[in-house]
Design an enzyme around this catalytic site. Structure first.
Site, mmCIF file in Angstrom:
data_model
loop_
_atom_site.group_PDB
_atom_site.id
_atom_site.type_symbol
_atom_site.label_atom_id
_atom_site.label_comp_id
_atom_site.label_asym_id
_atom_site.label_seq_id
_atom_site.Cartn_x
_atom_site.Cartn_y
_atom_site.Cartn_z
ATOM 1 N N ASP A 144 -88.361 18.068 4.682
ATOM 2 C CA ASP A 144 -89.004 18.433 6.306
ATOM 3 C C ASP A 144 -90.514 18.398 6.244
ATOM 4 O OD1 ASP A 144 -88.692 19.081 8.648
ATOM 5 O OD2 ASP A 144 -87.224 20.590 8.384
ATOM 6 N N ASP A 199 -86.602 16.954 16.938
ATOM 7 C CA ASP A 199 -85.195 17.512 16.985
ATOM 8 C C ASP A 199 -84.539 16.987 18.244
ATOM 9 O OD1 ASP A 199 -86.151 18.369 14.636
ATOM 10 O OD2 ASP A 199 -85.493 20.360 15.022
HETATM 11 C C1 GLA Z 1 -86.781 21.038 11.477
HETATM 12 C C2 GLA Z 1 -86.029 19.678 11.309
HETATM 13 C C3 GLA Z 1 -84.578 20.066 11.856
HETATM 14 C C4 GLA Z 1 -83.969 21.125 10.682
HETATM 15 C C5 GLA Z 1 -85.036 22.309 11.015
HETATM 16 C C6 GLA Z 1 -84.737 23.418 9.932
HETATM 17 O O1 GLA Z 1 -86.706 21.210 12.945
HETATM 18 O O2 GLA Z 1 -86.398 18.602 12.039
HETATM 19 O O3 GLA Z 1 -83.851 18.795 11.577
HETATM 20 O O4 GLA Z 1 -84.078 20.663 9.418
HETATM 21 O O5 GLA Z 1 -86.370 22.183 10.743
HETATM 22 O O6 GLA Z 1 -85.440 24.658 10.040
#
Ligand code: GLA
Length: 400
Positions: A144, A199
């Site tokens: 990430d 997301d």
């Molecule tokens: C980010 C990623 C998500 C998830 C969260 C976890 O937002 O894009 O897919 O992994 O972090 O905290």
């Protein structure tokens, strides 16, 4: 004599990914969409059991991926360990269990100082973290991009790739950088898939504003893939984020549309629901082998939307498949059922990326409806169908 001065450094690192690990889009399950930070080893084991028991494994899913919040602390030498309350048996034991089911284990970290959930990130510990993942037998890493002040994405992802190469255990790298620094341009040799957007949000057609950031519904994510298909192919995929199928907000038609469109755009199919309790309808969507066949087609060409006008809110998408077969999908984005009437010759088109020709002006094709058994259309007859609201009709065509 050969004097090479350089910078006095003759140690060359390998910044390229392990090859041949994702020749078709990865398929699996991930904890985040349904459980967020509430992960523990018992639940992960149960999810592996359910992957087998529900037929998901037989349908092609193989990864069980733990997302954020599995982490405990680093020890005095800097090595990471799992949260001992949530993962008392440790990650190695969990990986062994998942492997005993014929599945693979994925884990999550972050290029910055902390993960998005505030757990220890890998910045400064990349080589140690990669050694631990290799020791545990981890098969997949989602990496990430939170808390990465001052870092450049391409370099940061190359560092973790070099670290994993150094650790020596083949591992799939999922670049989760949200598309901010165009990972499709530099990611092909670094990782196996890269997120193209922020997301996903659990809705069909909406944007959720969280103040400092936004998350996007299924249709919004789909629209953000425009222009990216040329970067995808065997071993390296655009990742429009994980599936929200079965998480309660989408109805059955929307689940179908979400799944079908992710198949059409050769997206990784990472389920995000509770596999232990899913309804027969949700299971039927996630395990539709015809639709999965389109996604996993070995040609590996991401589908495209044809620039044409059909009924209101209806788009038509094409995906060339091996042996000159085609997937053709009508997507109804509107909230009303829509009639589609056309002569197939009007959809004759050549894909400029793959040079494949859907040659309905000169060739007859027969198409099988991938959601409805024994429903077949022929391109020699006009199409006259209703595409239900927020749903799809998808056919797999072969020449007669
Ligand atoms: C980010 C990623 C998500 C998830 C969260 C976890 O937002 O894009 O897919 O992994 O972090 O905290």
């Amino acid at each position: 004599m050969n004097f090479s001065f350089g910078q006095g450094n003759n140690y060359v690192q390998d910044y390229t990914k392990f090859q041949n690990l994702a020749l078709t889009p990865p398929m699996g399950w991930n904890s985040w969409n349904k459980f967020a930070c509430n992960v523990n080893e018992e639940m992960i084991r149960e999810m592996a059991d359910a992957m087998v028991a529900t037929g998901m494994k037989d349908a092609g899913y193989s990864f069980i991926n733990i997302d954020d919040c599995w982490h405990g602390d680093r020890d005095s030498l800097g090595f990471i360990h799992p949260d001992s309350a949530r993962f008392p048996s440790g990650i190695k034991a969990l990986a062994d269990y998942v492997h005993s089911k014929g599945l693979k284990l994925g884990i999550y970290s972050d290029a910055g100082s902390q993960t998005c959930g505030g757990r220890p990130g890998s910045r400064g510990y990349e080589f140690q973290d990669a050694l631990m993942y290799a020791k545990w037998g981890v098969d997949y890493l989602k990496y990430d991009w939170c808390n990465t002040e001052g870092l450049k994405a391409e370099g940061a992802y190359k560092t973790i790739t070099a670290a994993m190469k150094n650790a020596g255990k083949p591992i799939v790298l999922s670049i989760c950088e949200w598309g901010t620094d165009s990972p499709w341009v530099w990611g092909q040799n670094v990782g196996h898939l890269w997120r193209t957007t922020g997301d996903i949000y659990n809705c069909f057609d909406c944007i959720e504003d969280h103040g400092t950031w936004k998350s996007f519904g299924v249709m919004q994510i789909l629209d953000k893939q425009e222009g990216l298909r040329k970067y995808a192919g065997p071993g390296h995929w655009n990742d429009p984020d994980m599936l929200e199928i079965g998480n309660g907000a989408l109805n059955e038609g929307e689940d179908r549309a979400h799944f079908t469109m992710w198949a059409m755009i050769a997206a990784p199919l990472i389920a995000g629901n509770d596999l232990r309790t899913m309804t027969p309808e949700v299971k039927a969507v996630l395990t539709n082998k015809n639709v999965i066949g389109i996604n996993q087609d070995s040609l590996g060409v991401q589908g495209y939307k044809l620039n044409t006008t059909l009924a209101k809110g209806v788009d038509v998408w094409f995906k060339p498949l091996v042996n000159n077969e085609w997937a053709v999908c009508f997507l109804n984005r509107s909230v009303k059922d829509q009639k589609v009437q056309l002569n197939w010759a009007s959809l004759d088109n050549i894909d400029s990326l793959s040079n494949k020709h859907f040659a309905t002006k000169t060739t007859k094709y027969t198409g099988a409806n991938l959601w409805k058994k024994d429903n077949v259309v022929s391109t020699s007859k006009a199409l006259d169908v209703v595409v239900p609201a927020h749903d799809v009709l998808v056919y797999r065509f072969k020449k007669n």
